[in-house]
Design an enzyme around this catalytic site. Sequence first.
Site: not given
Ligand code: MSP
Length: 651
Positions: A17, A20, A145, A294, A128, A125, A142, A297
């Site tokens: 999304h 990412h 979440h 926020k 997390c 959690c 949490c 899904k």
């Molecule tokens: N797998 C772990 C990370 C391991 S790194 C060694 C994880 N994955 S995640 O799919 O949840 O990705 C989290 C990251 O995705 C956030 O730190 C950020 O980079 C990005 N984002 C996910 N949602 C976001 C927003 N709503 N806004 C900005 N960035 C976000 O955590």
Amino acid sequence: MTTYITTPIYYVNSTPHIGHAYTTIIADTYSRFRRLCGDEVRFQTGTDEHGEKIVQAAEKEGIGPREYAERISAAFRDTWPLLDIAPDHFIRTTNPEHIKVVQDILQKVYDQGDIYFSSYSGHYCKGCERFLTEKELVDGKCPDHLTVPDEVSEQNYFFRMSKYQDWLINHIKDNPDYITPERYRNEVLSFLSEPLEDLCISRPCSRLTWGIPLPFDKNFVTYVWFDALINYLTGIGYPDGADFTKYWSVAEHVVAKDILKPHAIYWPTMIQAAGLPPYQKLHVHGYWNVDETKMSKSIGNVIRPGDLVEEYGSDTVRYFLLREMSFGRDASFSKEAIFERRNADLANDIGNLFSRALTMLAKYADAKVPQLDEASITEEDRVLIAAIDKMLAEYTACMNGFEFHRALQSVWEVIGMLNRFIVTNAPWELAKDAANAGRLRTVLYFLAESLRILALVLRPMMPTAANKMAAALGLTEELDKAVLPEAGRWGGIQPGTALHVGEALFPRMEKKAASPAAPEKPKPQAKAEKKVEPAAQEEDGLISFDYFGKVELRVAEIVAAEKIAKAEKLLKLTVRAPEERTLVAGIAKHYSPEELIGRKVIIVANLKPAKLMGIASQGMVLAAKEKDADSNERLVLSAVAADIAVGSRVA
Ligand code: MSP
């Protein structure tokens, strides 16, 4: 010089999304920028494929975790090229090389006595994928979440993280740039002011098998974070690959605030225990919300980058995300906001500049870069050259400092100047009189050369658009070889270069072409105006000291200002007080955006946010109004001495 930049590896429990996409665009932009500065760059992203939540997501689909991970990991890999994101390496935690490295490091840390077996109970959690401390829970849930964690009680292996606490505190204190922006550094230091618990790093196979087996006890798999963080080493060939030696010493990680703790606490202590030097920098950004809500899904407001690219193209999406969020703070995505930026900043500002300049070069200079006439260079021309030099310096500093929105603001100030340059020099008028031929060539040369520099600096952010600009200017090869700062010096474009007037860079979009804007929400300001605090005002019209004390007046510095499309009176200001915020001020008729930058003013800092022309204004600038004898209104901004610190309270 070398640069190693990483994104988090994303969980494969959901498809990409804009959150990412943002992190990955940041890393891509930074890697392109460092290449433009002549660095050898390694940019890595990837997917995190083990752990409980992947198993659950796969179960929902009725398939095994491996097949599921395969599918979603591919969705990430397929999305990045759509956004012109070009990583040098895509790592997956299911790669056999990665699994081996994780096991080697576990064994090393175990052998030196930093991993021990013990029992534990705590709040786990799944979202997390970690135990939360009592303090972190909000109403037993949490806070990220909004779910009640599982109460887990079991025997597990623990990493002696506490042993490295003092080292970590000193390292963060001695290296102010280790974690930036500062607010996150402070957050970590504050967390570290309490004793650090050891980290539970295993799950019994009875509960989870989808993970990497501990090399010293096959009845357990390793905890997903211990597995995931090590990707930053595996991807460059730890322990003895050539790229490991080359890149580890310069490692910079980009993450959002959600995973600050694993990156700022678990990871440095793990690296220290593994006997490696610490990473160089952790860049932490805020969260994207959607229409101030926020993204989730369950709400159904998740924005998919592929859909946006289809509607707007990759450059607009990249530009919007980089420009709209000030790195470190949260930002809100809305269809309305991206549509506005597309038409105002891209179609109007740079798109028009580009097409007008090229059309005139074609018409009045035979589609070639003309030879300028030294004698006709004016003071205004020199001011423009100086402004471009200043922009290049600001741009470079901001890009290195992860202030991408400010880098773009400084480029857009030059774009504004160039659009005014066209109007004041009116090449179409000059072309009417042969006596002005020299001046006309100079003006046109200035436009071509300015566009060359714009293509150069915009390339890290908008590679496709910058390549189109370069092709039109006949500079494709030059741009590929360009290295800053040399390539940014004025005068680089060669007279005689053939130009190719082609398609528009950013065609204006019609409203119906965009998805309908979010329904108007009730305007909070209107509500706030009506609401008078009971008993706040005394009968004699005077307010009490306490009442006044509630108004938070602060000194703020204006760091950016820009016009708002279709709002004659309004300017959008970015101020620091000391945190950065956006204000909308009705001062456009009295001040130009350029003259506001750097001014210190007084703002009302605790006003309820109000949305004006789709922009959330977080406060109000104080200004004095007077009317002269002819009823002309004059508005003068509040001011304070230049040396007063931003954020100082005015009382
Ligand atoms: N797998 C772990 C990370 C391991 S790194 C060694 C994880 N994955 S995640 O799919 O949840 O990705 C989290 C990251 O995705 C956030 O730190 C950020 O980079 C990005 N984002 C996910 N949602 C976001 C927003 N709503 N806004 C900005 N960035 C976000 O955590």
